[in-house]
Design a protein around this motif. Structure first.
Motif, PDB file in Angstrom:
ATOM      1  N   ALA A  10      -2.222  10.923  -1.345  1.00 54.51           N
ATOM      2  CA  ALA A  10      -2.696  10.062  -0.651  1.00 54.51           C
ATOM      3  C   ALA A  10      -4.141  10.450  -0.125  1.00 54.51           C
ATOM      4  N   CYS A  11      -5.051   9.886   0.156  1.00 55.67           N
ATOM      5  CA  CYS A  11      -6.299  10.284   0.521  1.00 55.67           C
ATOM      6  C   CYS A  11      -6.723   9.727   1.937  1.00 55.67           C
ATOM      7  N   ILE A  12      -7.022  10.408   2.903  1.00 51.29           N
ATOM      8  CA  ILE A  12      -7.869   9.917   4.172  1.00 51.29           C
ATOM      9  C   ILE A  12      -9.240  10.125   3.827  1.00 51.29           C
ATOM     10  N   VAL A  13      -9.903   9.078   3.910  1.00 49.36           N
ATOM     11  CA  VAL A  13     -11.348   8.922   3.432  1.00 49.36           C
ATOM     12  C   VAL A  13     -12.275   8.406   4.749  1.00 49.36           C
ATOM     13  N   GLU A  14     -12.901   9.113   5.365  1.00 52.70           N
ATOM     14  CA  GLU A  14     -13.693   8.568   6.658  1.00 52.70           C
ATOM     15  C   GLU A  14     -15.282   8.745   6.326  1.00 52.70           C
ATOM     16  N   HIS A  15     -15.773   7.591   6.442  1.00 47.57           N
ATOM     17  CA  HIS A  15     -17.223   7.375   6.116  1.00 47.57           C
ATOM     18  C   HIS A  15     -17.883   6.590   7.306  1.00 47.57           C
ATOM     19  N   ASN A  16     -18.923   6.891   8.005  1.00 49.48           N
ATOM     20  CA  ASN A  16     -19.810   6.564   8.967  1.00 49.48           C
ATOM     21  C   ASN A  16     -18.762   5.941  10.021  1.00 49.48           C
ATOM     22  N   HIS A  17     -17.863   6.657  10.410  1.00 54.64           N
ATOM     23  CA  HIS A  17     -16.953   6.693  11.515  1.00 54.64           C
ATOM     24  C   HIS A  17     -15.878   5.423  11.290  1.00 54.64           C
ATOM     25  N   LYS A  18     -15.756   5.238   9.911  1.00 55.64           N
ATOM     26  CA  LYS A  18     -14.531   4.203   9.472  1.00 55.64           C
ATOM     27  C   LYS A  18     -13.672   4.885   8.343  1.00 55.64           C
ATOM     28  N   LEU A  19     -12.629   4.363   8.230  1.00 56.96           N
ATOM     29  CA  LEU A  19     -11.389   4.789   7.397  1.00 56.96           C
ATOM     30  C   LEU A  19     -11.159   3.897   6.328  1.00 56.96           C
ATOM     31  N   LEU A  20     -10.914   4.584   5.171  1.00 54.09           N
ATOM     32  CA  LEU A  20     -10.777   3.593   3.898  1.00 54.09           C
ATOM     33  C   LEU A  20      -9.268   3.467   3.814  1.00 54.09           C
ATOM     34  N   PHE A  21      -8.895   1.874   3.812  1.00 54.23           N
ATOM     35  CA  PHE A  21      -7.734   1.475   3.415  1.00 54.23           C
ATOM     36  C   PHE A  21      -7.689   0.593   2.487  1.00 54.23           C
ATOM     37  N   VAL A  22      -6.536   0.488   1.439  1.00 60.98           N
ATOM     38  CA  VAL A  22      -6.495  -0.566   0.821  1.00 60.98           C
ATOM     39  C   VAL A  22      -5.281  -1.529   1.177  1.00 60.98           C
ATOM     40  N   ALA A  27       6.677  -5.521  -2.564  1.00 57.22           N
ATOM     41  CA  ALA A  27       7.628  -6.579  -2.365  1.00 57.22           C
ATOM     42  C   ALA A  27       7.268  -7.722  -1.961  1.00 57.22           C
ATOM     43  N   GLY A  28       5.958  -8.296  -2.411  1.00 57.61           N
ATOM     44  CA  GLY A  28       5.769  -9.579  -2.222  1.00 57.61           C
ATOM     45  C   GLY A  28       4.802  -9.766  -0.891  1.00 57.61           C
ATOM     46  N   LYS A  29       4.709  -8.465  -0.259  1.00 55.63           N
ATOM     47  CA  LYS A  29       3.935  -8.654   1.054  1.00 55.63           C
ATOM     48  C   LYS A  29       2.830  -7.975   1.113  1.00 55.63           C
ATOM     49  N   ALA A  30       1.645  -8.415   1.727  1.00 56.72           N
ATOM     50  CA  ALA A  30       0.427  -7.740   1.959  1.00 56.72           C
ATOM     51  C   ALA A  30       0.635  -6.778   2.863  1.00 56.72           C
ATOM     52  N   VAL A  31       0.297  -5.377   2.551  1.00 58.81           N
ATOM     53  CA  VAL A  31       0.409  -4.253   3.544  1.00 58.81           C
ATOM     54  C   VAL A  31      -0.818  -3.177   3.220  1.00 58.81           C
ATOM     55  N   LEU A  32      -0.950  -2.622   4.330  1.00 57.84           N
ATOM     56  CA  LEU A  32      -2.275  -1.602   4.348  1.00 57.84           C
ATOM     57  C   LEU A  32      -1.574  -0.230   4.135  1.00 57.84           C
ATOM     58  N   ASN A  33      -2.615   0.521   3.336  1.00 55.34           N
ATOM     59  CA  ASN A  33      -2.129   1.758   3.055  1.00 55.34           C
ATOM     60  C   ASN A  33      -3.449   2.669   2.827  1.00 55.34           C
TER      61      ASN A  33
END
Length: 150
Positions: A10-22, A27-33
């Motif tokens: 996994a990668c933590i990417v921070e740019h312009n004080h914001k973090l990248l999430f997908v 399992a059929g549910k929208a999640v953040l990672n």
């Protein structure tokens, strides 16, 4: 039956004080990672982290350091995941790039806002990685000795 671990990156990417999430379906549910996925045969951990981040977010990154190594056992699946989480710098974002089929969209989220989404995180590893990142934890890449296949 032989036990086999699931190795993920996994990668933590921070740019312009914001973090990248997908935002992805699990399992059929929208999640953040964080951009994350499995290491494929013949890949190094670092090349897998770069590839997974590109496939899941259309972001090219440069791996800067190792954030940590995490394990997570899922009783219901009888699986153990080993996550190597990296800190990466954004090189380029392709806003029209193709994303993996399970990815709904990418998000750049501020630190405080990110923590407010904890109930939507794919697993407890997402929060733990954020906590370690915010605390300033970082290990040099020389900690990992990888030998590519010839």
């Amino acid at each position: 039956m032989t036990w086999s671990p699931h190795i993920t990156v996994a990668c933590i990417v921070e740019h312009n004080h914001k973090l990248l999430f997908v935002e992805e379906l699990s399992a059929g549910k929208a999640v953040l990672n964080q951009p994350a996925g499995h290491v494929e045969k013949g890949e190094t951990l670092i090349s897998a982290a770069i590839r997974e981040t590109l496939e899941e977010s259309a972001c090219k990154v440069e791996i800067k350091s190792l954030l940590g190594i995490y394990t997570h056992f899922l009783e219901e699946q009888n699986m153990t995941y080993f996550r190597f989480c990296f800190i990466a710098n954004l090189i380029e974002e392709d806003e029209n790039g193709d994303l993996d089929p399970d990815i709904i969209q990418t998000h750049w989220i501020g630190r405080d806002e990110a923590l407010s989404f904890e109930q939507r995180f794919r697993s407890p590893l997402v929060k733990r990685c954020l906590d370690d990142y915010f605390s300033g934890q970082s290990f040099p890449l020389t900690l990992i000795q990888e030998f590519e296949y010839e």
